[in-house]
Design an enzyme around this catalytic site. Sequence first.
Site, PDB file in Angstrom:
ATOM      1  NE  ARG A 276      -3.740   2.612   0.829  1.00 21.56           N
ATOM      2  CZ  ARG A 276      -4.258   3.288   0.106  1.00 21.56           C
ATOM      3  NH1 ARG A 276      -4.213   3.016  -1.347  1.00 21.56           N
ATOM      4  NH2 ARG A 276      -5.476   4.074   0.362  1.00 21.56           N
ATOM      5  N   GLY A 356      -9.883   1.732   5.276  1.00 20.62           N
ATOM      6  CA  GLY A 356     -11.109   1.564   4.880  1.00 20.62           C
ATOM      7  C   GLY A 356     -11.331   0.030   4.162  1.00 20.62           C
ATOM      8  CD  GLU A 379     -13.915 -26.031  24.070  1.00 22.83           C
ATOM      9  OE1 GLU A 379     -13.577 -26.727  25.040  1.00 22.83           O
ATOM     10  OE2 GLU A 379     -13.863 -26.694  22.689  1.00 22.83           O
TER      11      GLU A 379
END
Length: 398
Positions: A276, A356, A379
């Site tokens: 990114r 986002g 559990e």
Amino acid sequence: MTFELSREHEEFRRTVRDFAETVIAPHVPQWDKDHHFPTGVVQQMGDLGLFGLVAPEEYGGAGLAPEDGPFTSLCLAIEELGRVDQSMGITLEAGVGLGINPILSFGTEEQKQAWLPDLVSGQRLAGFGLTEPGAGSDAGATRTKAVVDGDSWVVNGSKQFITNSGSDITSLVTVTARTGTREDGSAEVSAIVLPAGTPGFLVEPAYDKLGWHISDTHPLTFEDCRVPVGNLLGERGRGYAQFLAILDDGRVAIAALAVGLIQACVDLCVEYAGDRQTFGGPIGRKQGVAFQIADLEVMLHASRLLTYRAAAMKDAMGTPGGPSMKDFKHAASIAKLYTSESAVTATRIATQVFGGYGFMEEYAVARFYRDAKILEIGEGTSEVQRMLIARGLGLPVE
């Protein structure tokens, strides 16, 4: 004692990882969207031997010796499945821990021969019905009742949140029921095996859950459900105690499932932070992002070590110099508490790293975010684990 993985364990891990990545991963987004339980793939997991890792050879299991680490192998399998999809991991965890183990641990030889081979092979599944609308950890609040009528138990009541209870390959559910009242007025709770298809055994529509969309989970209703008296599992009046005895294994297995989830978060975040681009470079160069991912790596290592240690203790129990039950129970609660809460934190961080996109269902972090919360509940809740850990330290906590 050591809990370092053996070469055989690492080879086994790679085998399960390859299966998870090639057979399961490509289909998970659609299965999750459709709430589809892939019966055929579960049976392929059985063909791989995953349901038989802790079972003896006479019932079709692997027959691994304690030194081979059978329970550790099971935890590795759950971790690797959970790294791809948490629902498939819990299907294996519940199939063994709540389906096979009660019969393996407390069943008569006749019961084992009748039910275990199909369960151990993974061709059939079983569940355990403890929780009710008003009962779970509080055994005295159990309202499901079973009475003897001739040569049969007649069961009436209901259970909720029961995993592997309504699939096409479910063969039975072991349920806890009030079978009488003790002299002190407390409930006598016993465990009884109810085969699927028994008249009066009603599988209600599947839950619309926050997460674990691929897992099979149903409420159950019993209306004059009649089974042979020989379907009593273990000693009468010991049903809840039997459940508690197998729950420690399940807590470690849930910890392994959480480890798989944290590993997935680390993998996804490292890849995304490297790809990114913002302001002329990858977001991974920003300390605000990189440091959060570094924290995930620390959580992963700590969680994995706590889980493997507890699993190794389970494998070593009963061997010369092995740990006590008390020590194992303490380690199991610590592993379950830390890893489950770390998994929830990890998914929050991972979703934040993705920004986002993390809020979009097309990205796996959104699914993992939904799946994580139940790890703090199933559990034994985090509150129960803290209580058990405190008691293990000698504190008189209620």
